[in-house]
Design an enzyme around this catalytic site. Sequence first.
Site, PDB file in Angstrom:
ATOM      1  N   GLU A 179       0.806  -1.218   0.000  1.00 45.05           N
ATOM      2  CA  GLU A 179       0.000   0.000   0.000  1.00 45.05           C
ATOM      3  C   GLU A 179       0.839   1.268   0.000  1.00 45.05           C
ATOM      4  O   GLU A 179       1.972   1.287   0.480  1.00 45.05           O
ATOM      5  CB  GLU A 179      -0.918  -0.020   1.230  1.00 45.05           C
ATOM      6  N   CYS A 230       6.470  -6.453   7.048  1.00 45.97           N
ATOM      7  CA  CYS A 230       7.572  -5.957   7.882  1.00 45.97           C
ATOM      8  C   CYS A 230       7.967  -7.034   8.869  1.00 45.97           C
ATOM      9  O   CYS A 230       7.116  -7.794   9.349  1.00 45.97           O
ATOM     10  CB  CYS A 230       7.111  -4.703   8.632  1.00 45.97           C
ATOM     11  N   CYS A 234       6.234  -4.637  15.610  1.00 41.33           N
ATOM     12  CA  CYS A 234       5.818  -3.711  16.676  1.00 41.33           C
ATOM     13  C   CYS A 234       4.372  -4.059  17.045  1.00 41.33           C
ATOM     14  O   CYS A 234       3.540  -4.247  16.151  1.00 41.33           O
ATOM     15  CB  CYS A 234       5.924  -2.267  16.198  1.00 41.33           C
ATOM     16  N   CYS A 292       1.153  -2.291  15.464  1.00 38.10           N
ATOM     17  CA  CYS A 292       1.155  -1.993  14.028  1.00 38.10           C
ATOM     18  C   CYS A 292       0.575  -3.153  13.208  1.00 38.10           C
ATOM     19  O   CYS A 292       0.954  -4.306  13.391  1.00 38.10           O
ATOM     20  CB  CYS A 292       2.594  -1.719  13.593  1.00 38.10           C
ATOM     21  N   GLY A 304       6.805  -1.506   6.100  1.00 37.86           N
ATOM     22  CA  GLY A 304       8.204  -1.914   6.079  1.00 37.86           C
ATOM     23  C   GLY A 304       9.144  -1.046   6.885  1.00 37.86           C
ATOM     24  O   GLY A 304       8.796   0.054   7.325  1.00 37.86           O
ATOM     25  N   GLU A 305      10.347  -1.580   7.071  1.00 38.57           N
ATOM     26  CA  GLU A 305      11.402  -0.866   7.774  1.00 38.57           C
ATOM     27  C   GLU A 305      12.435  -0.419   6.735  1.00 38.57           C
ATOM     28  O   GLU A 305      13.200  -1.246   6.215  1.00 38.57           O
ATOM     29  CB  GLU A 305      12.021  -1.795   8.835  1.00 38.57           C
ATOM     30  N   CYS A 328      -1.263   5.877   9.962  1.00 39.22           N
ATOM     31  CA  CYS A 328      -0.025   5.215  10.418  1.00 39.22           C
ATOM     32  C   CYS A 328      -0.325   3.884  11.078  1.00 39.22           C
ATOM     33  O   CYS A 328      -1.142   3.804  11.980  1.00 39.22           O
ATOM     34  CB  CYS A 328       0.671   6.054  11.492  1.00 39.22           C
TER      35      CYS A 328
HETATM   36  N1  SAH Z   1       9.302   1.004  10.128  1.00 37.70           N
HETATM   37  C1  SAH Z   1       9.285   2.429  10.227  1.00 37.70           C
HETATM   38  C2  SAH Z   1       8.048   3.066   9.563  1.00 37.70           C
HETATM   39  C3  SAH Z   1       6.792   2.691  10.273  1.00 37.70           C
HETATM   40  S1  SAH Z   1       5.326   3.656  10.083  1.00 37.70           S
HETATM   41  C4  SAH Z   1       9.351   2.842  11.685  1.00 37.70           C
HETATM   42  O1  SAH Z   1       9.241   1.969  12.546  1.00 37.70           O
HETATM   43  O2  SAH Z   1       9.535   4.022  11.953  1.00 37.70           O
HETATM   44  C5  SAH Z   1       5.619   5.216  10.773  1.00 37.70           C
HETATM   45  C6  SAH Z   1       5.263   5.406  12.231  1.00 37.70           C
HETATM   46  O3  SAH Z   1       3.954   4.967  12.582  1.00 37.70           O
HETATM   47  C7  SAH Z   1       6.218   4.682  13.158  1.00 37.70           C
HETATM   48  O4  SAH Z   1       6.624   5.571  14.176  1.00 37.70           O
HETATM   49  C8  SAH Z   1       5.350   3.599  13.716  1.00 37.70           C
HETATM   50  O5  SAH Z   1       5.815   3.100  14.943  1.00 37.70           O
HETATM   51  C9  SAH Z   1       4.026   4.294  13.821  1.00 37.70           C
HETATM   52  N2  SAH Z   1       2.885   3.389  13.988  1.00 37.70           N
HETATM   53  C10 SAH Z   1       2.810   2.080  13.688  1.00 37.70           C
HETATM   54  N3  SAH Z   1       1.589   1.584  13.994  1.00 37.70           N
HETATM   55  C11 SAH Z   1       0.890   2.623  14.497  1.00 37.70           C
HETATM   56  C12 SAH Z   1      -0.438   2.743  14.975  1.00 37.70           C
HETATM   57  N4  SAH Z   1      -1.286   1.723  14.981  1.00 37.70           N
HETATM   58  N5  SAH Z   1      -0.824   3.964  15.409  1.00 37.70           N
HETATM   59  C13 SAH Z   1       0.008   5.023  15.366  1.00 37.70           C
HETATM   60  N6  SAH Z   1       1.262   4.956  14.923  1.00 37.70           N
HETATM   61  C14 SAH Z   1       1.710   3.772  14.500  1.00 37.70           C
END
Ligand code: SAH
Length: 329
Positions: free
Chosen positions: A63, A84, A88, A91, A137-138, A315
Amino acid sequence: MEEVLFKPNFSGWKDVTVFPKEMREKMEEGIPWISVELSRMFESRRGDTFKAILETEDGLKFETVLMGNATEQWTVCVSSQVGCAMRCVFCATGAMGLKRSLTADEITDQIRFWRAFLSERGGEAGRISNVVFMGMGEPLANVENVKRAINVWLKNTDLGPTHITVSTVGVLKVMEQILTDREWPPVRIAVSLHSADQEERAKIVPSTEPGFLEKLADWCHKYAQELGNRHHHLTFEYTLIQGVNDSVEQAEKLARFLEKAGKPKLNVIPLNVVTGKTMMKSSQERIDRFKAVILKHGIDVTQRRTMGDDIAAACGQLATQAAGCEQRS
Ligand code: SAH
């Protein structure tokens, strides 16, 4: 040749008239003009957010999101991987696991895809002013392709490096390499922190390595030393989860950590609820209380505006059906 791929009025090899007609026809048949294909498009109720599910040539779906602002400028949220591996806990992408990293073309083409989309909408369609690596993704687990894609955008579009943000869970080994990598572009870096307590962070971000916070604070100082003028381009992200990491004590601890790290900016993200997970977003009252503690320490704090949550585009909500995750729209 790469420049032709970014010409605003070109939509296929047929338009590259510097090549003979016969050659263009062959290319049209044999070489894809773009490496990704639209599988499904979603538009938010307010019409300010679009989410596209794109399909790769080998049939994988991922996406990408387009978000508008008041001045008809658009921010694209790109993916660097299908799924990913970081897992986390809050996520949706993490729950999919990793299918594979995207190629440099598949990353690059997300911007080409949205540029074509905007130009097809016609009129004063606006321009893409910002790109954030906050999709699936990371990015630092696919750093070579991410770097290549960014350098292609910088060369062929009007995007400047400070309008591109690479968001990372904190892959320290790669973050160290970036410090001395001459090809690494001067983009913004956002580090997803989510907790200033080593043990608590490890519970919500399982990829947290031993001694992570200490090492991260050291890295921040090295980043400031090596790339001094970019220091203000470093941000920490902190997703606020009700009752998990949003107390006043945790805010105090975070403020002390930020001070130790040289006071990078803080961006708090109210949790976007993910189907099948029980965690809740902090109330605005708790968010305000948390931000007030940080501000009291003289640290810049902003709150991310939620966009596209009605189409599961916010996010952490990106997870494609193909991988067995539920699509909420
Ligand atoms: N892998 C990268 C990009 C992830 S998305 C990273 O970890 O930074 C970007 C941000 O959204 C990250 O800070 C991630 O932790 C956050 N994120 C992930 N799931 C989320 C959620 N359900 N609600 C709010 N933020 C979230």
